[in-house]
Motif scaffolding. Structure first.
Motif, PDB file in Angstrom:
ATOM      1  N   VAL A 194      34.583   6.013  73.135  1.00  0.00           N
ATOM      2  CA  VAL A 194      33.961   4.707  72.919  1.00  0.00           C
ATOM      3  C   VAL A 194      34.825   3.931  71.939  1.00  0.00           C
ATOM      4  O   VAL A 194      35.195   4.449  70.871  1.00  0.00           O
ATOM      5  CB  VAL A 194      32.526   4.855  72.370  1.00  0.00           C
ATOM      6  CG1 VAL A 194      31.929   3.486  72.090  1.00  0.00           C
ATOM      7  CG2 VAL A 194      31.646   5.624  73.343  1.00  0.00           C
ATOM      8  N   VAL A 195      35.152   2.687  72.300  1.00  0.00           N
ATOM      9  CA  VAL A 195      35.974   1.822  71.453  1.00  0.00           C
ATOM     10  C   VAL A 195      35.157   0.584  71.095  1.00  0.00           C
ATOM     11  O   VAL A 195      34.555  -0.056  71.967  1.00  0.00           O
ATOM     12  CB  VAL A 195      37.272   1.401  72.178  1.00  0.00           C
ATOM     13  CG1 VAL A 195      38.112   0.502  71.261  1.00  0.00           C
ATOM     14  CG2 VAL A 195      38.074   2.623  72.611  1.00  0.00           C
ATOM     15  N   THR A 196      35.153   0.233  69.798  1.00  0.00           N
ATOM     16  CA  THR A 196      34.416  -0.949  69.352  1.00  0.00           C
ATOM     17  C   THR A 196      35.082  -1.544  68.126  1.00  0.00           C
ATOM     18  O   THR A 196      35.712  -0.824  67.332  1.00  0.00           O
ATOM     19  CB  THR A 196      32.954  -0.596  69.012  1.00  0.00           C
ATOM     20  OG1 THR A 196      32.286  -1.765  68.555  1.00  0.00           O
ATOM     21  CG2 THR A 196      32.883   0.463  67.927  1.00  0.00           C
ATOM     22  N   ASP A 197      34.973  -2.854  67.981  1.00  0.00           N
ATOM     23  CA  ASP A 197      35.404  -3.529  66.750  1.00  0.00           C
ATOM     24  C   ASP A 197      34.194  -4.022  65.958  1.00  0.00           C
ATOM     25  O   ASP A 197      34.336  -4.794  65.014  1.00  0.00           O
ATOM     26  CB  ASP A 197      36.349  -4.686  67.069  1.00  0.00           C
ATOM     27  CG  ASP A 197      35.698  -5.742  67.978  1.00  0.00           C
ATOM     28  OD1 ASP A 197      34.498  -5.599  68.307  1.00  0.00           O
ATOM     29  OD2 ASP A 197      36.396  -6.692  68.374  1.00  0.00           O
ATOM     30  N   ARG A 198      33.010  -3.596  66.391  1.00  0.00           N
ATOM     31  CA  ARG A 198      31.741  -3.915  65.734  1.00  0.00           C
ATOM     32  C   ARG A 198      31.460  -5.419  65.729  1.00  0.00           C
ATOM     33  O   ARG A 198      30.754  -5.926  64.846  1.00  0.00           O
ATOM     34  CB  ARG A 198      31.682  -3.339  64.315  1.00  0.00           C
ATOM     35  CG  ARG A 198      31.992  -1.869  64.250  1.00  0.00           C
ATOM     36  CD  ARG A 198      31.722  -1.263  62.892  1.00  0.00           C
ATOM     37  NE  ARG A 198      30.277  -1.098  62.689  1.00  0.00           N
ATOM     38  CZ  ARG A 198      29.758  -0.451  61.642  1.00  0.00           C
ATOM     39  NH1 ARG A 198      30.557   0.069  60.715  1.00  0.00           N
ATOM     40  NH2 ARG A 198      28.453  -0.338  61.505  1.00  0.00           N
ATOM     41  N   GLY A 233      23.304  13.412  68.448  1.00  0.00           N
ATOM     42  CA  GLY A 233      22.351  13.780  69.494  1.00  0.00           C
ATOM     43  C   GLY A 233      21.383  12.680  69.875  1.00  0.00           C
ATOM     44  O   GLY A 233      20.453  12.918  70.657  1.00  0.00           O
ATOM     45  N   ASP A 234      21.580  11.477  69.333  1.00  0.00           N
ATOM     46  CA  ASP A 234      20.688  10.358  69.647  1.00  0.00           C
ATOM     47  C   ASP A 234      20.844   9.973  71.119  1.00  0.00           C
ATOM     48  O   ASP A 234      21.941   9.581  71.553  1.00  0.00           O
ATOM     49  CB  ASP A 234      21.018   9.161  68.760  1.00  0.00           C
ATOM     50  CG  ASP A 234      19.973   8.061  68.853  1.00  0.00           C
ATOM     51  OD1 ASP A 234      19.149   8.091  69.798  1.00  0.00           O
ATOM     52  OD2 ASP A 234      19.991   7.157  67.995  1.00  0.00           O
ATOM     53  N   PRO A 235      19.759  10.043  71.929  1.00  0.00           N
ATOM     54  CA  PRO A 235      19.866   9.678  73.350  1.00  0.00           C
ATOM     55  C   PRO A 235      20.274   8.222  73.568  1.00  0.00           C
ATOM     56  O   PRO A 235      20.791   7.877  74.631  1.00  0.00           O
ATOM     57  CB  PRO A 235      18.448   9.930  73.881  1.00  0.00           C
ATOM     58  CG  PRO A 235      17.823  10.869  72.914  1.00  0.00           C
ATOM     59  CD  PRO A 235      18.417  10.539  71.588  1.00  0.00           C
ATOM     60  N   GLY A 263      23.454   4.692  76.187  1.00  0.00           N
ATOM     61  CA  GLY A 263      23.444   3.310  76.631  1.00  0.00           C
ATOM     62  C   GLY A 263      24.521   2.447  76.013  1.00  0.00           C
ATOM     63  O   GLY A 263      24.610   1.254  76.325  1.00  0.00           O
ATOM     64  N   VAL A 264      25.342   3.024  75.131  1.00  0.00           N
ATOM     65  CA  VAL A 264      26.412   2.252  74.492  1.00  0.00           C
ATOM     66  C   VAL A 264      27.592   2.137  75.464  1.00  0.00           C
ATOM     67  O   VAL A 264      28.055   3.139  76.004  1.00  0.00           O
ATOM     68  CB  VAL A 264      26.865   2.932  73.185  1.00  0.00           C
ATOM     69  CG1 VAL A 264      28.064   2.209  72.592  1.00  0.00           C
ATOM     70  CG2 VAL A 264      25.712   2.965  72.185  1.00  0.00           C
TER      71      VAL A 264
END
Length: 200
Positions: free
Chosen positions: A176-180, A145-147, A151-152
């Motif tokens: 959402v896809v990420t490799d950090r 639930g973090d607003p 923005g990600v």
């Protein structure tokens, strides 16, 4: 030449009178000097008083606020929204699904958080179902639930890095896809919390 006919007594009186007058003049000058020196107020200049006795000095007036101060005071920063747990709708609800792939060993793992607080994990075909505690379930829902997650970006992948793990998350109707390879604090916190449920 004939001698003076003035009697001696008259001459003596005249000399005495001259001496008396001379002494009187000297004592008069000295008396005036003594009177001046004994008067402490003589030759002193009185300085004007800045305030009446028993009265405190008036305070220094405060300058009026400038236009810049007034403008900055009128502009207030909006309060930051605090995360709140996402609502739940039972066992069939998938709050979040995270798939982890890649790496040297070719990892293929998945974790699913459901609306009843259960967590289903799979690792190359092997599955397991566990239940979160009330605190753990609230923590995971609060991270969801973090607003700041709004923005990600949908994709954060370094195409030049071949052996990084790739994380694919599906939640709140988005993927959402990420490799950090880049820091995304709200997303990183969620990945770390879900990763604790994956098989070692």
């Amino acid at each position: 030449m004939p001698r003076s006919t003035m009697p001696r007594s008259t001459t003596a009186v005249a000399v005495f009178a001259a001496i008396v007058l001379s002494l009187a003049g000297c004592s008069g000058d000295g008396g005036e000097d003594t009177a001046r020196s004994s008067d402490p107020s003589a030759g002193a200049t009185a300085s004007p008083s800045t305030s009446a006795p028993g009265e405190s000095p008036s305070p220094t007036p405060t300058p009026p606020p400038s236009a810049t101060d007034a403008a900055s005071a009128s502009v207030t920063a909006p309060p930051s929204a605090s995360p709140s747990p996402v609502p739940t709708a039972g066992q069939r609800q998938k709050l979040v699904t995270m798939t982890v792939t890649g790496g040297f060993a070719g990892v293929q793992q998945e974790v699913i958080l459901r609306g009843d607080g259960t967590v289903r994990t799979s690792d190359k075909g092997d599955t397991d179902v566990r239940r979160t505690s009330a605190a753990q379930f609230t923590r995971l829902r609060t991270l969801l639930g973090d607003p700041a997650l709004d923005g990600v970006p949908a994709s954060t992948v370094d195409k030049g890095a071949a052996d990084l793990f790739q994380y694919t998350l599906r939640f709140d109707g988005r993927t959402v896809v990420t490799d950090r390879s880049a820091e995304r604090p709200p997303l990183d916190r969620l990945i770390d919390a879900l990763g604790k449920w994956l098989p070692a």
